[in-house]
Write a protein that holds these residues in place. Structure first.
Motif, PDB file in Angstrom:
ATOM      1  N   LEU A   1     -15.222 -15.012  -3.136  1.00  0.00           N
ATOM      2  CA  LEU A   1     -14.175 -15.155  -2.124  1.00  0.00           C
ATOM      3  C   LEU A   1     -13.573 -16.552  -2.147  1.00  0.00           C
ATOM      4  O   LEU A   1     -12.356 -16.711  -2.081  1.00  0.00           O
ATOM      5  CB  LEU A   1     -14.733 -14.837  -0.736  1.00  0.00           C
ATOM      6  N   TRP A   2     -14.416 -17.579  -2.246  1.00  0.00           N
ATOM      7  CA  TRP A   2     -13.899 -18.949  -2.302  1.00  0.00           C
ATOM      8  C   TRP A   2     -13.049 -19.170  -3.547  1.00  0.00           C
ATOM      9  O   TRP A   2     -12.054 -19.899  -3.507  1.00  0.00           O
ATOM     10  CB  TRP A   2     -15.043 -19.962  -2.235  1.00  0.00           C
ATOM     11  N   GLN A   3     -13.412 -18.531  -4.661  1.00  0.00           N
ATOM     12  CA  GLN A   3     -12.646 -18.704  -5.896  1.00  0.00           C
ATOM     13  C   GLN A   3     -11.311 -17.969  -5.853  1.00  0.00           C
ATOM     14  O   GLN A   3     -10.342 -18.396  -6.473  1.00  0.00           O
ATOM     15  CB  GLN A   3     -13.459 -18.202  -7.092  1.00  0.00           C
ATOM     16  N   ILE A   4     -11.265 -16.857  -5.117  1.00  0.00           N
ATOM     17  CA  ILE A   4     -10.058 -16.021  -5.084  1.00  0.00           C
ATOM     18  C   ILE A   4      -9.120 -16.433  -3.958  1.00  0.00           C
ATOM     19  O   ILE A   4      -7.913 -16.589  -4.164  1.00  0.00           O
ATOM     20  CB  ILE A   4     -10.440 -14.530  -4.931  1.00  0.00           C
ATOM     21  N   ASP A   5      -9.678 -16.595  -2.756  1.00  0.00           N
ATOM     22  CA  ASP A   5      -8.847 -16.853  -1.572  1.00  0.00           C
ATOM     23  C   ASP A   5      -9.653 -17.650  -0.555  1.00  0.00           C
ATOM     24  O   ASP A   5     -10.323 -17.070   0.305  1.00  0.00           O
ATOM     25  CB  ASP A   5      -8.385 -15.522  -0.976  1.00  0.00           C
ATOM     26  N   PRO A   6      -9.610 -18.989  -0.643  1.00  0.00           N
ATOM     27  CA  PRO A   6     -10.401 -19.816   0.260  1.00  0.00           C
ATOM     28  C   PRO A   6     -10.142 -19.541   1.747  1.00  0.00           C
ATOM     29  O   PRO A   6     -11.082 -19.580   2.551  1.00  0.00           O
ATOM     30  CB  PRO A   6     -10.003 -21.247  -0.118  1.00  0.00           C
ATOM     31  N   ALA A   7      -8.918 -19.226   2.111  1.00  0.00           N
ATOM     32  CA  ALA A   7      -8.628 -18.940   3.523  1.00  0.00           C
ATOM     33  C   ALA A   7      -9.359 -17.677   3.983  1.00  0.00           C
ATOM     34  O   ALA A   7      -9.925 -17.637   5.085  1.00  0.00           O
ATOM     35  CB  ALA A   7      -7.123 -18.795   3.742  1.00  0.00           C
ATOM     36  N   ALA A   8      -9.368 -16.655   3.148  1.00  0.00           N
ATOM     37  CA  ALA A   8     -10.080 -15.416   3.485  1.00  0.00           C
ATOM     38  C   ALA A   8     -11.584 -15.661   3.520  1.00  0.00           C
ATOM     39  O   ALA A   8     -12.289 -15.100   4.368  1.00  0.00           O
ATOM     40  CB  ALA A   8      -9.749 -14.312   2.483  1.00  0.00           C
ATOM     41  N   ALA A   9     -12.077 -16.501   2.613  1.00  0.00           N
ATOM     42  CA  ALA A   9     -13.506 -16.824   2.593  1.00  0.00           C
ATOM     43  C   ALA A   9     -13.919 -17.515   3.883  1.00  0.00           C
ATOM     44  O   ALA A   9     -14.934 -17.168   4.495  1.00  0.00           O
ATOM     45  CB  ALA A   9     -13.825 -17.711   1.391  1.00  0.00           C
ATOM     46  N   LYS A  10     -13.113 -18.461   4.296  1.00  0.00           N
ATOM     47  CA  LYS A  10     -13.413 -19.194   5.530  1.00  0.00           C
ATOM     48  C   LYS A  10     -13.377 -18.249   6.733  1.00  0.00           C
ATOM     49  O   LYS A  10     -14.259 -18.282   7.584  1.00  0.00           O
ATOM     50  CB  LYS A  10     -12.403 -20.323   5.697  1.00  0.00           C
ATOM     51  N   LYS A  11     -12.371 -17.400   6.778  1.00  0.00           N
ATOM     52  CA  LYS A  11     -12.232 -16.440   7.880  1.00  0.00           C
ATOM     53  C   LYS A  11     -13.432 -15.488   7.928  1.00  0.00           C
ATOM     54  O   LYS A  11     -13.881 -15.100   8.999  1.00  0.00           O
ATOM     55  CB  LYS A  11     -10.934 -15.654   7.720  1.00  0.00           C
ATOM     56  N   ALA A  12     -13.960 -15.115   6.758  1.00  0.00           N
ATOM     57  CA  ALA A  12     -15.099 -14.193   6.685  1.00  0.00           C
ATOM     58  C   ALA A  12     -16.426 -14.896   6.967  1.00  0.00           C
ATOM     59  O   ALA A  12     -17.464 -14.249   7.036  1.00  0.00           O
ATOM     60  CB  ALA A  12     -15.142 -13.532   5.314  1.00  0.00           C
ATOM     61  N   GLY A  13     -16.392 -16.212   7.091  1.00  0.00           N
ATOM     62  CA  GLY A  13     -17.627 -16.952   7.331  1.00  0.00           C
ATOM     63  C   GLY A  13     -18.478 -17.095   6.086  1.00  0.00           C
ATOM     64  O   GLY A  13     -19.685 -17.316   6.175  1.00  0.00           O
ATOM     65  N   ALA A  14     -17.851 -16.992   4.925  1.00  0.00           N
ATOM     66  CA  ALA A  14     -18.580 -17.134   3.666  1.00  0.00           C
ATOM     67  C   ALA A  14     -18.946 -18.595   3.454  1.00  0.00           C
ATOM     68  O   ALA A  14     -18.112 -19.479   3.598  1.00  0.00           O
ATOM     69  CB  ALA A  14     -17.720 -16.627   2.503  1.00  0.00           C
ATOM     70  N   GLU A  15     -20.197 -18.804   3.112  1.00  0.00           N
ATOM     71  CA  GLU A  15     -20.669 -20.166   2.875  1.00  0.00           C
ATOM     72  C   GLU A  15     -19.999 -20.730   1.632  1.00  0.00           C
ATOM     73  O   GLU A  15     -19.974 -20.096   0.570  1.00  0.00           O
ATOM     74  CB  GLU A  15     -22.183 -20.171   2.698  1.00  0.00           C
ATOM     75  N   GLU A  16     -19.452 -21.918   1.774  1.00  0.00           N
ATOM     76  CA  GLU A  16     -18.769 -22.550   0.647  1.00  0.00           C
ATOM     77  C   GLU A  16     -19.798 -22.934  -0.414  1.00  0.00           C
ATOM     78  O   GLU A  16     -20.840 -23.514  -0.097  1.00  0.00           O
ATOM     79  CB  GLU A  16     -18.008 -23.791   1.121  1.00  0.00           C
ATOM     80  N   PRO A  17     -19.537 -22.569  -1.666  1.00  0.00           N
ATOM     81  CA  PRO A  17     -20.497 -22.907  -2.723  1.00  0.00           C
ATOM     82  C   PRO A  17     -20.550 -24.416  -2.933  1.00  0.00           C
ATOM     83  O   PRO A  17     -19.565 -25.126  -2.676  1.00  0.00           O
ATOM     84  CB  PRO A  17     -19.956 -22.192  -3.956  1.00  0.00           C
ATOM     85  N   PRO A  18     -21.701 -24.910  -3.378  1.00  0.00           N
ATOM     86  CA  PRO A  18     -21.803 -26.349  -3.631  1.00  0.00           C
ATOM     87  C   PRO A  18     -20.849 -26.777  -4.741  1.00  0.00           C
ATOM     88  O   PRO A  18     -20.597 -26.002  -5.670  1.00  0.00           O
ATOM     89  CB  PRO A  18     -23.263 -26.550  -4.043  1.00  0.00           C
ATOM     90  N   THR A  19     -20.324 -27.958  -4.616  1.00  0.00           N
ATOM     91  CA  THR A  19     -19.433 -28.462  -5.661  1.00  0.00           C
ATOM     92  C   THR A  19     -20.273 -29.090  -6.761  1.00  0.00           C
ATOM     93  O   THR A  19     -21.333 -29.668  -6.507  1.00  0.00           O
ATOM     94  CB  THR A  19     -18.448 -29.517  -5.106  1.00  0.00           C
ATOM     95  N   GLU A  20     -19.795 -28.934  -7.986  1.00  0.00           N
ATOM     96  CA  GLU A  20     -20.491 -29.524  -9.119  1.00  0.00           C
ATOM     97  C   GLU A  20     -20.117 -30.985  -9.219  1.00  0.00           C
ATOM     98  O   GLU A  20     -18.957 -31.341  -9.128  1.00  0.00           O
ATOM     99  CB  GLU A  20     -20.128 -28.792 -10.408  1.00  0.00           C
ATOM    100  N   GLU A  21     -21.116 -31.815  -9.401  1.00  0.00           N
ATOM    101  CA  GLU A  21     -20.861 -33.249  -9.492  1.00  0.00           C
ATOM    102  C   GLU A  21     -20.984 -33.744 -10.898  1.00  0.00           C
ATOM    103  O   GLU A  21     -21.595 -33.234 -11.725  1.00  0.00           O
ATOM    104  CB  GLU A  21     -21.837 -34.005  -8.596  1.00  0.00           C
TER     105      GLU A  21
END
Length: 86
Positions: free
Chosen positions: A66-86
Motif C-alpha cells: 500500500l505504501w509503495q502504490i498509494d501512500p495516502a491510502a496506506a495512511k488512511k488504512a492505518g498501514a504501518e509505514e515500512p522502515p526506510t533503508e539507510e
C-alpha cells in the motif's frame, strides 16, 4: 501492466492453503503489486481489505505494498509505514 495487476490481485485474494501457514504465493503476489507501484492502483481496495482482514501473516506485505502504490491510502488504512533503508 493491467493484465498483470488483475492476475496478481486474483492470487492475493485466493484462499490460503492452510490457515496456520504463511501462503507464499499470496505474499509474492502482494509484494509484486507493491513493486509495480502506482500503476497497480486498481489493487488498493483489495490490499486495504486484506490488510484490515486480520490475516497477520500477510498484513505486513499488504502494508508495504500500500505504501509503495498509494501512500495516502496506506495512511488512511492505518498501514504501518515500512522502515526506510539507510
Amino acid at each position: 501492466a493491467k493484465d498483470a495487476v488483475d492476475e496478481l490481485v486474483a492470487v492475493a485474494e485466493s484462499q490460503p492453503q492452510s490457515p496456520s501457514r504463511y501462503d507464499w504465493s499470496r505474499g509474492a503476489a502482494i509484494r509484486a503489486l507493491g513493486d509495480i507501484g502506482p500503476d497497480a492502483k486498481a489493487a488498493v481496495p483489495v490490499l486495504v481489505r486484506l490488510h484490515e482482514g486480520g490475516d497477520d501473516a500477510i498484513k505486513p506485505a499488504c502494508a508495504t505494498a500500500l505504501w509503495q502504490i498509494d501512500p495516502a491510502a496506506a495512511k488512511k488504512a492505518g498501514a504501518e509505514e515500512p522502515p526506510t533503508e539507510e
